[in-house]
Motif scaffolding. Sequence first.
Motif, PDB file in Angstrom:
ATOM      1  N   LEU A  67      22.818  32.175  56.603  1.00 28.57           N
ATOM      2  CA  LEU A  67      23.175  32.367  55.195  1.00 28.57           C
ATOM      3  C   LEU A  67      23.687  33.783  54.940  1.00 28.57           C
ATOM      4  CD1 LEU A  67      20.255  30.375  53.581  1.00 28.57           C
ATOM      5  CD2 LEU A  67      22.692  29.812  53.412  1.00 28.57           C
ATOM      6  N   VAL A  68      23.106  34.766  55.595  1.00 22.09           N
ATOM      7  CA  VAL A  68      23.578  36.145  55.454  1.00 22.09           C
ATOM      8  C   VAL A  68      25.003  36.251  55.995  1.00 22.09           C
ATOM      9  CG1 VAL A  68      23.246  38.531  56.235  1.00 22.09           C
ATOM     10  CG2 VAL A  68      21.271  37.178  55.464  1.00 22.09           C
ATOM     11  N   ARG A  69      25.242  35.690  57.189  1.00 19.67           N
ATOM     12  CA  ARG A  69      26.594  35.760  57.776  1.00 19.67           C
ATOM     13  C   ARG A  69      27.620  35.052  56.903  1.00 19.67           C
ATOM     14  NH1 ARG A  69      23.771  34.340  62.331  1.00 19.67           N
ATOM     15  NH2 ARG A  69      24.756  32.286  62.394  1.00 19.67           N
ATOM     16  N   ILE A  70      27.238  33.924  56.328  1.00 21.09           N
ATOM     17  CA  ILE A  70      28.145  33.178  55.446  1.00 21.09           C
ATOM     18  C   ILE A  70      28.482  34.020  54.211  1.00 21.09           C
ATOM     19  CG2 ILE A  70      28.265  31.196  53.868  1.00 21.09           C
ATOM     20  CD1 ILE A  70      26.642  29.671  56.046  1.00 21.09           C
ATOM     21  N   ALA A  71      27.463  34.658  53.627  1.00 18.02           N
ATOM     22  CA  ALA A  71      27.685  35.496  52.443  1.00 18.02           C
ATOM     23  C   ALA A  71      28.606  36.669  52.774  1.00 18.02           C
ATOM     24  CB  ALA A  71      26.351  35.997  51.895  1.00 18.02           C
ATOM     25  N   LEU A  72      28.394  37.280  53.926  1.00 12.83           N
ATOM     26  CA  LEU A  72      29.242  38.412  54.327  1.00 12.83           C
ATOM     27  C   LEU A  72      30.664  37.947  54.642  1.00 12.83           C
ATOM     28  CD1 LEU A  72      26.734  40.464  56.485  1.00 12.83           C
ATOM     29  CD2 LEU A  72      27.465  40.891  54.123  1.00 12.83           C
ATOM     30  N   ALA A  73      30.786  36.768  55.240  1.00  9.80           N
ATOM     31  CA  ALA A  73      32.127  36.220  55.520  1.00  9.80           C
ATOM     32  C   ALA A  73      32.868  35.946  54.207  1.00  9.80           C
ATOM     33  CB  ALA A  73      32.021  34.956  56.360  1.00  9.80           C
ATOM     34  N   TYR A  74      32.144  35.463  53.202  1.00  5.57           N
ATOM     35  CA  TYR A  74      32.742  35.232  51.891  1.00  5.57           C
ATOM     36  C   TYR A  74      33.249  36.553  51.297  1.00  5.57           C
ATOM     37  CZ  TYR A  74      33.327  33.819  47.043  1.00  5.57           C
ATOM     38  OH  TYR A  74      33.854  33.592  45.795  1.00  5.57           O
ATOM     39  N   CYS A  75      32.424  37.579  51.369  1.00  6.91           N
ATOM     40  CA  CYS A  75      32.812  38.898  50.862  1.00  6.91           C
ATOM     41  C   CYS A  75      34.036  39.422  51.600  1.00  6.91           C
ATOM     42  CB  CYS A  75      31.637  39.866  51.022  1.00  6.91           C
ATOM     43  SG  CYS A  75      31.982  41.553  50.501  1.00  6.91           S
ATOM     44  N   ASP A  76      34.015  39.327  52.921  1.00 10.06           N
ATOM     45  CA  ASP A  76      35.142  39.819  53.726  1.00 10.06           C
ATOM     46  C   ASP A  76      36.420  39.044  53.429  1.00 10.06           C
ATOM     47  OD1 ASP A  76      33.392  41.647  54.851  1.00 10.06           O
ATOM     48  OD2 ASP A  76      33.108  40.487  56.699  1.00 10.06           O
ATOM     49  N   PHE A  77      36.298  37.719  53.294  1.00  9.69           N
ATOM     50  CA  PHE A  77      37.468  36.901  52.983  1.00  9.69           C
ATOM     51  C   PHE A  77      38.066  37.337  51.642  1.00  9.69           C
ATOM     52  CE2 PHE A  77      39.728  33.402  51.082  1.00  9.69           C
ATOM     53  CZ  PHE A  77      40.528  32.948  52.125  1.00  9.69           C
ATOM     54  N   ALA A  78      37.206  37.514  50.647  1.00 11.94           N
ATOM     55  CA  ALA A  78      37.686  37.926  49.329  1.00 11.94           C
ATOM     56  C   ALA A  78      38.379  39.284  49.404  1.00 11.94           C
ATOM     57  CB  ALA A  78      36.527  37.966  48.338  1.00 11.94           C
ATOM     58  N   ALA A  79      37.800  40.221  50.137  1.00 11.79           N
ATOM     59  CA  ALA A  79      38.385  41.556  50.249  1.00 11.79           C
ATOM     60  C   ALA A  79      39.732  41.516  50.974  1.00 11.79           C
ATOM     61  CB  ALA A  79      37.420  42.490  50.979  1.00 11.79           C
ATOM     62  N   GLU A  80      39.832  40.673  51.995  1.00  9.67           N
ATOM     63  CA  GLU A  80      41.061  40.601  52.792  1.00  9.67           C
ATOM     64  C   GLU A  80      42.148  39.756  52.146  1.00  9.67           C
ATOM     65  OE1 GLU A  80      39.584  39.121  56.513  1.00  9.67           O
ATOM     66  OE2 GLU A  80      38.317  40.894  56.804  1.00  9.67           O
ATOM     67  N   ASN A  81      41.784  38.905  51.217  1.00  9.60           N
ATOM     68  CA  ASN A  81      42.726  37.986  50.559  1.00  9.60           C
ATOM     69  C   ASN A  81      42.548  38.070  49.050  1.00  9.60           C
ATOM     70  OD1 ASN A  81      43.664  36.243  53.041  1.00  9.60           O
ATOM     71  ND2 ASN A  81      41.453  36.460  53.215  1.00  9.60           N
ATOM     72  N   LEU A  82      42.491  39.289  48.546  1.00 13.59           N
ATOM     73  CA  LEU A  82      42.059  39.530  47.174  1.00 13.59           C
ATOM     74  C   LEU A  82      42.835  38.732  46.136  1.00 13.59           C
ATOM     75  CD1 LEU A  82      40.014  41.039  45.473  1.00 13.59           C
ATOM     76  CD2 LEU A  82      41.616  42.961  45.363  1.00 13.59           C
ATOM     77  N   GLU A  83      44.160  38.749  46.184  1.00 19.00           N
ATOM     78  CA  GLU A  83      44.934  38.060  45.146  1.00 19.00           C
ATOM     79  C   GLU A  83      44.781  36.540  45.233  1.00 19.00           C
ATOM     80  OE1 GLU A  83      46.102  39.405  42.557  1.00 19.00           O
ATOM     81  OE2 GLU A  83      46.019  41.494  43.175  1.00 19.00           O
ATOM     82  N   TRP A  85      42.165  34.983  46.473  1.00 17.50           N
ATOM     83  CA  TRP A  85      40.781  34.733  46.060  1.00 17.50           C
ATOM     84  C   TRP A  85      40.669  34.804  44.540  1.00 17.50           C
ATOM     85  CZ3 TRP A  85      37.284  38.272  43.856  1.00 17.50           C
ATOM     86  CH2 TRP A  85      35.959  37.834  43.775  1.00 17.50           C
ATOM     87  N   ARG A  86      41.284  35.822  43.942  1.00 14.95           N
ATOM     88  CA  ARG A  86      41.262  35.936  42.482  1.00 14.95           C
ATOM     89  C   ARG A  86      41.874  34.706  41.827  1.00 14.95           C
ATOM     90  NH1 ARG A  86      43.594  42.032  41.977  1.00 14.95           N
ATOM     91  NH2 ARG A  86      41.606  43.148  41.904  1.00 14.95           N
ATOM     92  N   ALA A  87      42.969  34.221  42.394  1.00 14.59           N
ATOM     93  CA  ALA A  87      43.668  33.062  41.817  1.00 14.59           C
ATOM     94  C   ALA A  87      42.767  31.835  41.743  1.00 14.59           C
ATOM     95  CB  ALA A  87      44.935  32.751  42.606  1.00 14.59           C
ATOM     96  N   LEU A  88      41.834  31.711  42.686  1.00 14.91           N
ATOM     97  CA  LEU A  88      40.902  30.574  42.662  1.00 14.91           C
ATOM     98  C   LEU A  88      40.086  30.552  41.373  1.00 14.91           C
ATOM     99  CD1 LEU A  88      39.475  30.747  46.295  1.00 14.91           C
ATOM    100  CD2 LEU A  88      41.038  28.998  45.388  1.00 14.91           C
ATOM    101  N   PHE A  89      39.805  31.719  40.831  1.00 16.98           N
ATOM    102  CA  PHE A  89      38.913  31.819  39.676  1.00 16.98           C
ATOM    103  C   PHE A  89      39.633  32.166  38.380  1.00 16.98           C
ATOM    104  CE2 PHE A  89      36.596  32.677  43.555  1.00 16.98           C
ATOM    105  CZ  PHE A  89      35.605  31.712  43.468  1.00 16.98           C
ATOM    106  N   GLU A  90      40.831  32.703  38.482  1.00 10.12           N
ATOM    107  CA  GLU A  90      41.570  33.099  37.277  1.00 10.12           C
ATOM    108  C   GLU A  90      42.314  31.940  36.625  1.00 10.12           C
ATOM    109  OE1 GLU A  90      44.176  36.297  38.380  1.00 10.12           O
ATOM    110  OE2 GLU A  90      42.540  37.740  38.517  1.00 10.12           O
ATOM    111  N   HIS A  91      42.786  30.998  37.424  1.00 11.39           N
ATOM    112  CA  HIS A  91      43.610  29.916  36.876  1.00 11.39           C
ATOM    113  C   HIS A  91      42.783  29.019  35.959  1.00 11.39           C
ATOM    114  CE1 HIS A  91      46.687  26.952  36.436  1.00 11.39           C
ATOM    115  NE2 HIS A  91      45.895  26.011  36.910  1.00 11.39           N
ATOM    116  N   ARG A  92      43.348  28.708  34.816  1.00 13.31           N
ATOM    117  CA  ARG A  92      42.709  27.808  33.850  1.00 13.31           C
ATOM    118  C   ARG A  92      43.651  26.659  33.544  1.00 13.31           C
ATOM    119  NH1 ARG A  92      39.191  30.382  35.308  1.00 13.31           N
ATOM    120  NH2 ARG A  92      37.841  31.826  34.235  1.00 13.31           N
ATOM    121  N   MET A  93      43.135  25.465  33.669  1.00 14.30           N
ATOM    122  CA  MET A  93      43.888  24.274  33.271  1.00 14.30           C
ATOM    123  C   MET A  93      43.821  24.169  31.752  1.00 14.30           C
ATOM    124  SD  MET A  93      44.749  22.712  36.197  1.00 14.30           S
ATOM    125  CE  MET A  93      44.878  20.964  35.939  1.00 14.30           C
TER     126      MET A  93
END
Length: 181
Positions: A67-83, A85-93
């Motif tokens: 679970l720790v590794r998964i959480a850190l992988a999530y953080c790293d993915f977001a940092a490396e693919n910031l825009e 990753w942001r788009a996943l949460f910013e878009h509103r239908m």
Amino acid sequence: MIADRGLAGLKTRDLAREIGCANGAVYNLVADVDELILRVGSRTLLRLDRALSAAESAREPSPQETLVRIALAYCDFAAENLELWRALFEHRMAADKPLPDWSIDDQLQLFRHVYQPLAALFPKRSREELGITARSLFSAVHGMVALGLEQKLVAVPLPALRKEIAGLVRAMIDGLIARAA
């Protein structure tokens, strides 16, 4: 285009020019901009899924450290693919436009990475309870990642953010184990 400019930088006219077609031809591929953004999101989630799978299978198999590794992988993915990753949460239908089932399925598939280690740690919990705990753990990690990367409070350097996320996950799991005992 989203990766470079963010969701606000997505213009179908620019996209059509980049792929070498008429502006209207973009809509032969997708129904509307919402679908286009959701399709990009689907690809982003697939890449995130691969990153989480790699973290899951790496090194120590203990559920807590997984679970720790998964959480850190999530953080790293977001940092490396910031825009992206942001788009996943910013878009509103639009309020009257439901999210397509395929998009919901893409999102829900990711929770298996959190659910499986939790099921190993808490075999007496029901599927529903494990699902709620998985979503709660994700929400806690996502909140830290979002605030850390977006620098909404005080800027936290990535190494410090990673350390804090690992501590939060361990503390939450330790607390859940203690409460179950």
